[in-house]
Design an enzyme around this catalytic site. Structure first.
Site, PDB file in Angstrom:
ATOM      1  N   ASP A   1      -6.993 -20.617  -0.588  1.00 47.45           N
ATOM      2  CA  ASP A   1      -5.554 -20.370  -0.466  1.00 47.45           C
ATOM      3  C   ASP A   1      -5.332 -19.059   0.291  1.00 47.45           C
ATOM      4  OD1 ASP A   1      -2.871 -20.612  -0.810  1.00 47.45           O
ATOM      5  OD2 ASP A   1      -2.860 -20.421  -2.983  1.00 47.45           O
TER       6      ASP A   1
ATOM      7  N   ASP B   1     -14.934 -11.237  -0.323  1.00 46.90           N
ATOM      8  CA  ASP B   1     -14.330  -9.975   0.138  1.00 46.90           C
ATOM      9  C   ASP B   1     -14.935  -9.547   1.473  1.00 46.90           C
ATOM     10  OD1 ASP B   1     -16.404  -9.891  -1.691  1.00 46.90           O
ATOM     11  OD2 ASP B   1     -16.089  -7.814  -2.219  1.00 46.90           O
TER      12      ASP B   1
END
Ligand code: NAD
Length: 379
Positions: free
Chosen positions: A268, A244
């Site tokens: 991804d 994050d």
């Protein structure tokens, strides 16, 4: 004449248009760059057409050709509906054990981007391709398997944390030491070979201690064991970042990152976010590679785009730039460079297919065939 044989899957939908565009441009660049080299394209069947003609979406002969030549360029393939194959791409990656999904992300002058300094984004993502929550080990809620799996968790493993067991589906996230080591090895080797300053291990090991945390721990161990000399001499920095935080930092200070090594799901998201940052989501290239076996398949990152197939408007750049990665992979850098320069010049002058041109202040929309002709002229 030095000839290199490259198996070619034309693909479904827009596949034949983008692969024939790539072949024309790559052939032009190779013949301009070298008087004594050429590509011998070997069309191999796969996808819808193969199914109609041969009764199988991925003939064994196609897999054999990739194994034999160690290389391939591939157009997008339709995902078969039903029939036991989840996705032909996943099938290829698993069958050939292509454990690295390689996604270089750079900005091309002239391409519109949503950020102020897209030129600061220059990263190469090594996404692990075979493990993680993407391994496809999951059971749908309400099935006997899901209920059996829950019973195993509860009765044999003492798990009491499943909040709504009756209505839960379950997935398994395998992350191994071997899988991590070969991925991080490939990322470090790439950084060293290309004189890149750092490898960042991106993970969520703060929450998933043994899977993502294992990736971080085993990644550092491998880097120190096998690339310790480069690290101690300051030629290579190996660092880590929680995913994050990485997503914020990649927007705020992208210049801090170079090579990224990460697990399947993180990779991804990261690949597409970075591609969007340089305005290149439609032209992002990719490759799936097994370095030990010497097997690399280069492919567009978009799908078959059935809505525009056959209309001569598709942007061939994602497949083309994947072909350029292939040229770099085999060391034909001069030809690769000619294509980069021609694309950049065309974009700066505002000439592109409609998907990119409509976003450019000086944009001129070209059809696919006009764009190919222009790039070949620039080469
Ligand atoms: P898609 O990428 O095919 O299309 C999404 C949108 O982007 C469409 O509007 C399309 O017109 C546009 N687009 C895509 N590529 C473009 C290009 N090069 N130039 C201009 N516009 C472009 O995604 P989808 O519609 O979700 O998938 C269609 C099919 O492709 C499905 O069967 C899917 O499974 C398959 N697929 C294959 C691959 C692959 O082979 N690597 C990857 C993704 C999806």
């Amino acid at each position: 004449m030095q000839k290199i044989a490259i198996p070619l899957i034309a693909g479904d939908g827009v596949g034949p248009e983008v692969t024939s565009a790539s072949v024309s441009i790559i052939d032009a660049a190779v013949s301009k760059a070298y008087s004594d080299r050429a590509v011998e394209w070997l069309p191999v069947p796969a996808g819808q057409k193969a199914y109609e003609e041969l009764g199988t979406y991925m003939p064994d002969s196609t897999l054999e050709a990739f194994r034999k030549y160690g290389l391939g360029l591939k157009g997008p393939l339709t995902t078969p509906v039903g029939g036991g194959i989840r996705s032909l791409n996943v099938y290829l990656r698993q069958n050939l054990d292509l454990y690295v999904c390689l996604r270089p992300i750079r900005w091309f002058s002239g391409v519109e981007s949503p950020v102020k300094h897209p030129e600061k984004v220059n990263m190469v993502v090594f996404r692990e391709n075979t493990e993680d929550i993407y391994a496809g080990i999951e059971w749908e809620c309400g099935t006997p398997q899901a209920s059996r799996f829950y019973s195993f968790l509860k009765d044999e493993m003492g798990v009491e944390k499943v909040r709504f067991p009756e209505t839960s589906s379950f997935g398994v996230k395998p992350v191994s030491k071997e899988g991590t080591r070969r991925l991080v090895r490939a990322a470090c080797r790439y950084a060293v070979d290309n004189n890149l300053p750092s490898v960042t291990l991106v993970h969520k090991g703060n929450i998933m201690k043994f899977t993502e945390g294992g990736f971080r721990k085993w990644g550092y161990e491998l880097a120190l064991e096998e690339f310790g000399d480069y690290i101690s001499s300051g030629k290579l920095e190996v660092k880590d970042c929680i995913c994050d935080a990485f997503l914020q930092n990649a927007l705020l200070k992208p210049e801090d990152y170079s090579v990224i090594a990460t697990l399947n799901l993180n990779g991804d998201y990261i690949s597409d976010m970075l591609a969007a940052q340089v305005g290149g989501i439609g032209i992002a290239p990719g490759a799936n590679i097994n370095y030990e076996k010497g097997l690399a398949i280069f492919e567009a990152t978009h799908g078959t785009a059935p809505d525009i197939a056959g209309k001569n408007i598709v942007n061939p750049c994602s497949n083309l730039l994947s072909g350029v990665m292939l040229l770099e992979h085999i060391g034909w850098n001069r030809a690769a460079q000619l294509i980069y320069s021609a694309l950049e010049r065309s974009f700066v002058e505002g000439y592109a297919t409609q998907d990119l041109a409509r976003l450019m202040s000086n944009g001129n929309s070209l059809s696919t065939s006009e764009f190919v002709k222009r790039i070949i002229e620039l080469i």
